[in-house]
Design a protein around this motif. Structure first.
Motif, PDB file in Angstrom:
ATOM      1  N   PHE A 197       0.819  -1.155  -0.202  1.00  0.00           N
ATOM      2  CA  PHE A 197      -0.089  -0.111  -0.400  1.00  0.00           C
ATOM      3  C   PHE A 197       0.876   1.479  -0.136  1.00  0.00           C
ATOM      4  O   PHE A 197       0.534   2.251  -0.685  1.00  0.00           O
ATOM      5  CB  PHE A 197      -1.058  -0.197   1.201  1.00  0.00           C
ATOM      6  N   GLN A 198       2.421   1.164   1.063  1.00  0.00           N
ATOM      7  CA  GLN A 198       3.154   2.378   0.767  1.00  0.00           C
ATOM      8  C   GLN A 198       3.312   2.580  -0.501  1.00  0.00           C
ATOM      9  O   GLN A 198       3.647   4.331  -0.797  1.00  0.00           O
ATOM     10  CB  GLN A 198       3.833   1.982   1.394  1.00  0.00           C
ATOM     11  N   VAL A 199       3.450   1.374  -1.317  1.00  0.00           N
ATOM     12  CA  VAL A 199       3.971   1.832  -2.790  1.00  0.00           C
ATOM     13  C   VAL A 199       2.947   2.306  -4.045  1.00  0.00           C
ATOM     14  O   VAL A 199       3.410   3.062  -4.638  1.00  0.00           O
ATOM     15  CB  VAL A 199       4.709   0.839  -3.777  1.00  0.00           C
ATOM     16  N   LEU A 200       2.091   1.739  -3.788  1.00  0.00           N
ATOM     17  CA  LEU A 200       1.543   2.033  -5.125  1.00  0.00           C
ATOM     18  C   LEU A 200       0.239   3.391  -4.452  1.00  0.00           C
ATOM     19  O   LEU A 200      -0.651   3.911  -5.572  1.00  0.00           O
ATOM     20  CB  LEU A 200      -0.111   1.211  -5.227  1.00  0.00           C
ATOM     21  N   LEU A 201      -0.045   3.940  -3.202  1.00  0.00           N
ATOM     22  CA  LEU A 201      -1.595   4.819  -3.043  1.00  0.00           C
ATOM     23  C   LEU A 201      -0.052   5.973  -3.488  1.00  0.00           C
ATOM     24  O   LEU A 201       1.305   6.334  -3.059  1.00  0.00           O
ATOM     25  CB  LEU A 201      -1.405   4.880  -1.367  1.00  0.00           C
ATOM     26  N   LYS A 202      -1.183   6.990  -3.321  1.00  0.00           N
ATOM     27  CA  LYS A 202      -0.671   8.903  -4.210  1.00  0.00           C
ATOM     28  C   LYS A 202       0.247   9.405  -2.735  1.00  0.00           C
ATOM     29  O   LYS A 202      -0.462   9.254  -1.889  1.00  0.00           O
ATOM     30  CB  LYS A 202      -1.728   9.192  -4.682  1.00  0.00           C
ATOM     31  N   ARG A 203       0.862  10.249  -3.136  1.00  0.00           N
ATOM     32  CA  ARG A 203       1.282  11.073  -1.899  1.00  0.00           C
ATOM     33  C   ARG A 203      -0.283  11.546  -1.095  1.00  0.00           C
ATOM     34  O   ARG A 203       0.311  11.935   0.126  1.00  0.00           O
ATOM     35  CB  ARG A 203       2.138  11.990  -1.885  1.00  0.00           C
ATOM     36  N   ASP A 204      -0.737  12.292  -1.448  1.00  0.00           N
ATOM     37  CA  ASP A 204      -1.830  13.175  -0.630  1.00  0.00           C
ATOM     38  C   ASP A 204      -3.139  11.693  -0.872  1.00  0.00           C
ATOM     39  O   ASP A 204      -4.141  12.189  -0.514  1.00  0.00           O
ATOM     40  CB  ASP A 204      -2.540  13.504  -1.202  1.00  0.00           C
TER      41      ASP A 204
END
Length: 420
Positions: A197-204
């Motif tokens: 999830f840390q990889v695929l989730l946009k920064r915001d």
């Protein structure tokens, strides 16, 4: 709502915790030997044996993750799966409400991307599609993903973890919202799963996990939610620490009635824009007060489980001796845990009805009780209908209300015997 990451890590055995590696010595519940809860038996295999495995839940006294040993690989359990979320009207309503709430809260539209991990048959993403929001489902079960695609829900057949997330990112996918409903408990390599999830989730962006709340499982004696497909039993405190290890943070939590009491945990990147709500501290305080972060919270659960078994068997034996007919409703995994732990077979419960045609005509694992359609159950005119998925009791009692025409009654056994 099926598993999303494969490969059992070397540390995931009875001796050590899959999250922190500490020794596992304290029992939460020992339910003996049981087959896989979703391994329904085809009629032509009725004369063959089944593999059974220990069903023994432990709590880690270092990080307080409640867990089973990984006795089978997710690839074996989930690659051809019998659970289809879309056959529960109540669950579909829950999914539709989620979509409406998330669309408004995070201003989702044609410019956005929603990724659901363990997207099953498209039960949830279909409602984003209706709103014109681009989606992607990640689902390891080939047969289930095919149903989602037929609904117009793009689906990637894969187990989810860091490697899958990096592959999807390279393909141009990046999520404004990521959802994972009732899957976090299904993954043996829980650290790798969360890292994806840390990889695929946009920064915001924002993500949500939904899972049955360990606090309610203990409080309401829900031992039947323990089965091999559920590697972990989760609290907010444990999930918060798991997310922190992947540079993610919890910013909100909601308490839900689903599955006997669940949590919806909202998370984002550590430096994400979402402010933490007071609900996080409140639920953490409830968990501390409930004893989830000390050995005191688990001491009486195993004894309560034995008492439920005794009371349930006494009732069913009494009905058999009185010449009464008992059938069940809901060929759910939790029902299979209950039946196998109690040693209940077709001599006490003649048949179990289920809406899913994928289960009808099979035999329940272990107990070998035949699975029939709801219409066939009504033709049997049982005196009692034992509702196995007690979390859907209201829905089932409404759907099967016709049994009252001949004086039929409904029975649930958890958290205690109740006849209505």
């Amino acid at each position: 709502m099926s598993v999303a990451t494969g490969t059992v890590p070397a540390s995931s055995n009875r001796a050590c915790c899959r999250a922190c590696g500490a020794p596992l010595v304290r029992t939460v519940a020992d339910l003996g030997l049981s087959p896989l809860a979703n391994s329904y038996v085809a009629p032509e295999r009725a004369g063959q044996g089944e593999m059974v495995y220990p069903l023994h839940a432990f709590v880690c006294e270092c990080c307080w993750l409640v867990q089973l040993e990984a006795v089978e690989s997710p690839e074996h359990i989930f690659s051809d799966y019998a659970y289809f979320s879309g056959f529960s009207a109540g669950w579909l309503r829950h999914a539709e409400r989620y979509v409406a709430a998330m669309t408004e809260r995070f201003n989702l539209g044609p410019h956005s991307k929603v990724v659901e991990v363990a997207s099953n048959d498209g039960y949830l993403l279909q409602y984003f599609v209706e709103r014109g929001v681009p989606v992607l489902g990640v689902e390891p079960a080939v047969n289930v993903a095919a149903v989602a695609r037929a609904k117009g829900v793009p689906s990637k057949v894969a187990f989810f973890g860091r490697a899958t997330a990096e592959q999807l990112l390279a393909e141009g996918h990046c999520a404004d919202l990521m959802a994972a409903n009732n899957v976090l408990a299904h993954v043996p390599n829980i650290l790798d799963f969360v890292a994806g999830f840390q990889v695929l989730l946009k920064r915001d962006g924002a993500g949500t996990f939904e899972f049955p709340h360990l606090l309610r499982m203990i409080e309401h004696k829900q031992f039947d939610t323990i089965y091999h497909e559920h590697f972990s039993y989760l609290s907010l405190g444990v999930v918060l620490r798991l997310l922190e290890r992947s540079r993610l943070r919890v910013f909100d939590v909601e308490e839900l009635p689903t599955h006997g009491g669940s949590l919806r945990v909202f998370f984002c990147h550590t430096d994400g824009p979402h402010a933490q709500t007071p609900a996080v501290a409140r639920v953490l305080a409830e968990e501390r007060d409930g004893g989830l972060f000390s050995t005191d919270g688990y001491g009486r659960f195993d004894e309560a489980v034995v008492e439920i078994k005794c009371a349930s068997l006494e009732f069913l034996i009494q009905q058999r001796r009185a010449g009464k007919r008992v059938c069940g409703y809901g060929a759910a995994a939790k029902g299979n845990t209950f039946l196998n732990y109690c040693g209940i077979g077709p001599e006490l419960v003649e048949a179990v009805a289920d809406l899913s045609p994928h289960k009808q005509g099979t035999l329940l694992p272990g107990s070998r009780i035949p699975v029939i359609s709801p219409e066939a159950l009504l033709e049997m005119r049982p005196d009692y209908v034992l509702i196995l998925p007690w979390n859907l009791k209201a829905e089932i009692m409404q759907e099967m209300g016709a049994i009252r025409a001949w004086g039929g009654r409904f029975v649930t056994c958890i958290p205690g015997l109740a006849v209505e």
